[in-house]
Design an enzyme around this catalytic site. Structure first.
Site, PDB file in Angstrom:
ATOM      1  CG  HIS A   1      -2.013  -1.039   1.128  1.00 55.89           C
ATOM      2  ND1 HIS A   1      -3.224  -0.821   0.513  1.00 55.89           N
ATOM      3  CD2 HIS A   1      -2.048  -2.328   1.571  1.00 55.89           C
ATOM      4  CE1 HIS A   1      -3.968  -1.912   0.578  1.00 55.89           C
ATOM      5  NE2 HIS A   1      -3.275  -2.844   1.220  1.00 55.89           N
TER       6      HIS A   1
ATOM      7  CG  ASP B   1       0.533   9.410   0.032  1.00 57.89           C
ATOM      8  OD1 ASP B   1       0.806   8.434   0.748  1.00 57.89           O
ATOM      9  OD2 ASP B   1      -0.206  10.334   0.397  1.00 57.89           O
TER      10      ASP B   1
END
Length: 468
Positions: free
Chosen positions: A155, A362
Site C-alpha cells: 500500500h 504517496d
C-alpha cells in the site's frame, strides 16, 4: 467458494463506526462473502508472548488477533516497519535507521504471525497479506507447508533500485515476495521499479505480468485502490455532514476554504504545503481576509522521533504565518491536531473550495478521492494534487503540481480560486467518473479474482539471493 484469509498488521473490526476506513470496509465485505478470517495484531501488549489468539465475530466478520510484547512493538513496528522501511520506501533514506535489533524483531514478529495463522488455514483457503509490515510472511507460511494461493499487496510506494540497495539484506527481503502467487502495487511506476530491481539485482526476467527468478514465476500487477464512492457520496448528504458544512461555512463568513487532511507524517509534505500557502499570501495580497487554510493533521507514531520533530516544525510554521498575516478577525491557517468521523469529514470536504493534497510521496492517497466524491455536483471544488501521489495517475483533471515548489503551489491556489464554474464541473466530472468506476470493490475484485485464478500447486524452492 474458497475462504479468504486476510493477514495485516492491525485488524479493524467492523463495528459500524462512522470513521471506518475504506480498506477495512472492503475487506470486511469480502470476508463476509467468503466466511473468512482477518488475522493480525490486536494493538495490545503482553508481558510474555504466549501465542494466545483472541477470536471475535463482529457483524459477520471473524477476527483472530494476538498481543505482542513491548519489545516486539519497539523493534518490529516502531523500529523496522516505521523507522527503516517506511522512510526508505518513501525515498527518505536520510531518515531511515538500520539496526540489527529492528530487523530481528521484524522477522520474529512475522514468525509469530505465521504461527498464529497457520492452524487456522485450510487447504482451499486464499490468503491475502497486506502491506510492508509483513513482506516475508508468505515465505514463512510456505516453510510451514502451506500450498495455498497467496497474494500480497503493497500500500506504499516501491522505491527505485538505487535507493532500495541501501537496505541491509535487501535481496533476502525481496526474495521472500516470490513465495506469493500474485503481488500488487498501486501504480505502474511502483511496479516498474520492482521489475527493475528484480532484473538488475536478482537476475530475473519479466514477461508481461509474469516475473521469474530462478525456477519461481509470480504475477506482479498494478491495481490502484479506490474508495467506496457511493458510501462517501451518501456520507456527504448525511445529517452530520450537512450540520458540519453549515458550521464551517458560518465560521468562514463567506471566505473560501482550502482544506488539507493528512496524518502527521513527513511523507505528506505538510511543511512544504505551509510554505506554499505562505508564498500565496505573499504573492496575492488581494486574497488576504478572503481565504482560510484548514489543515487537519491527527498525530501518528508519536514514539518515533522524526514524527515529534515534524509536529514541532508545523506548530512553529503555523504560528509564524498566522503572526505575519492574520488580523483581529481573520486567521489564515486553522491547524487542527485531531481527526473527524467520516461523515463529518465529508461535510468539511464539501465546504472547501479547494482540496489541497500535496504529499511528497504517496502510494495512493485516498483523501484526494474522498474530496472528489464529497463535492456538490452543481458547485464542485477544485482538487490541487501532488504529481507524486499515486492518485495523480488516475485524477489527471486535478491541478497537478510539484509540492517542492512554493511558487507552483501559489499559482495553483490562485488559479483554483479564479476557476469558472464550467471548468470546475468538467474537471470534477472526469475525476468522479474514475473514482466511481475504479472504486474499492473494483480494486478488491481485480486482485482477488486474479489470485483465485492462479493454479494451486506447491511452489518451487525459494530463489537464491544474489550477492549483495
Amino acid at each position: 467458494m474458497s475462504r479468504l484469509i486476510v493477514i495485516s498488521n492491525r485488524v479493524s473490526r467492523p463495528n459500524g463506526a462512522a470513521n471506518q476506513g475504506g480498506l477495512a470496509v472492503a475487506l470486511a465485505q469480502a470476508l463476509r462473502e467468503s466466511r473468512g478470517i482477518w488475522v493480525g495484531w490486536s494493538g495490545g501488549t503482553t508481558d510474555n508472548f504466549t501465542g494466545h489468539i483472541g477470536f471475535a465475530d463482529d457483524d459477520g466478520v471473524k477476527t483472530a488477533t494476538i498481543d505482542l510484547e513491548e519489545q516486539d512493538v519497539d523493534e518490529y513496528y516502531n523500529g523496522y516497519a516505521n523507522k527503516t522501511l517506511w522512510p526508505l520506501f518513501h525515498y527518505r533514506i536520510d531518515l531511515a535507521e538500520y539496526a540489527r535489533d529492528f530487523e530481528g524483531g521484524y522477522n520474529r514478529v512475522n514468525q509469530r504471525f505465521a504461527d498464529t495463522a497457520s492452524p487456522l488455514i485450510e487447504p482451499e483457503d486464499i490468503i491475502w497479506v497486506q502491506d510492508y509490515h509483513m513482506i516475508p510472511l508468505g515465505q514463512m507460511l510456505r516453510d510451514r507447508g502451506h500450498q495455498n494461493r497467496m497474494g500480497f499487496f503493497l500500500h506504499i510506494p516501491w522505491p527505485p533500485t538505487r535507493l532500495l540497495v541501501s537496505l541491509p539484506h535487501h535481496t533476502k527481503l525481496v526474495s521472500t515476495l516470490f513465495a506469493y502467487d500474485v503481488i500488487g502495487f498501486h501504480t505502474e511506476e511502483w511496479l516498474e521499479s520492482f521489475r527493475h530491481y528484480v532484473e538488475r539485482e536478482m537476475g530475473g526476467t519479466v514477461d508481461g505480468d509474469f516475473v521469474t527468478v530462478g525456477g519461481r514465476t509470480i504475477q506482479a500487477v498494478a491495481c490502484p485502490i479506490g474508495i467506496n464512492a457511493e458510501e462517501f457520496k451518501q456520507a456527504a448528504a448525511s445529517d452530520a455532514a450537512v450540520e458540519m458544512h453549515r458550521q464551517v461555512r458560518a465560521s468562514l463568513q463567506d471566505r473560501s476554504l482550502i482544506v488539507g487532511v493528512d496524518r502527521l507524517d513527513y511523507s505528506k509534505g505538510l511543511e512544504e504545503r505551509f510554505n506554499g500557502y505562505a508564498r500565496f499570501l505573499k504573492d496575492h495580497a488581494e486574497h488576504h481576509r478572503r481565504v482560510v487554510l484548514a489543515q487537519i493533521a491527527p498525530p501518528s507514531r508519536g514514539e518515533v522521533e522524526s514524527y515529534q520533530q515534524i509536529r514541532a516544525t508545523l506548530d512553529s510554521l503555523a504560528g509564524r504565518i498566522n503572526g505575519e498575516y492574520s488580523d483581529v478577525d481573520w486567521t489564515p491557517i486553522r491547524y487542527v491536531n485531531q481527526g473527524y468521523p467520516r461523515d463529518k469529514l465529508a461535510g468539511i470536504y464539501r465546504s472547501a473550495r479547494i482540496g489541497l493534497v500535496t504529499p511528497l510521496r504517496d502510494g495512493m492517497n485516498l483523501v484526494a478521492k474522498e474530496y472528489v466524491a464529497a463535492q456538490n455536483p452543481d458547485d464542485p471544488g477544485v482538487l490541487i494534487l501532488s504529481r507524486f501521489a499515486g492518485a495523480a495517475m488516475q485524477l489527471k483533471d486535478a491541478l497537478l503540481i510539484n509540492p517542492y515548489s512554493p511558487e507552483e503551489m501559489s499559482d495553483a491556489i490562485d488559479r483554483a480560486l479564479a476557476m469558472p464554474l464550467d471548468e470546475r464541473k468538467r474537471r470534477w466530472r472526469a475525476m468522479m467518473d474514475s473514482v466511481e468506476q475504479q472504486d474499492i470493490s473494483w480494486w478488491r475484485s481485480a486482485f482477488t479474482d486474479r489470485l483465485a485464478a492462479t493454479r494451486q500447486e506447491e511452489p518451487e524452492a525459494e530463489p537464491e539471493p544474489a550477492t549483495e
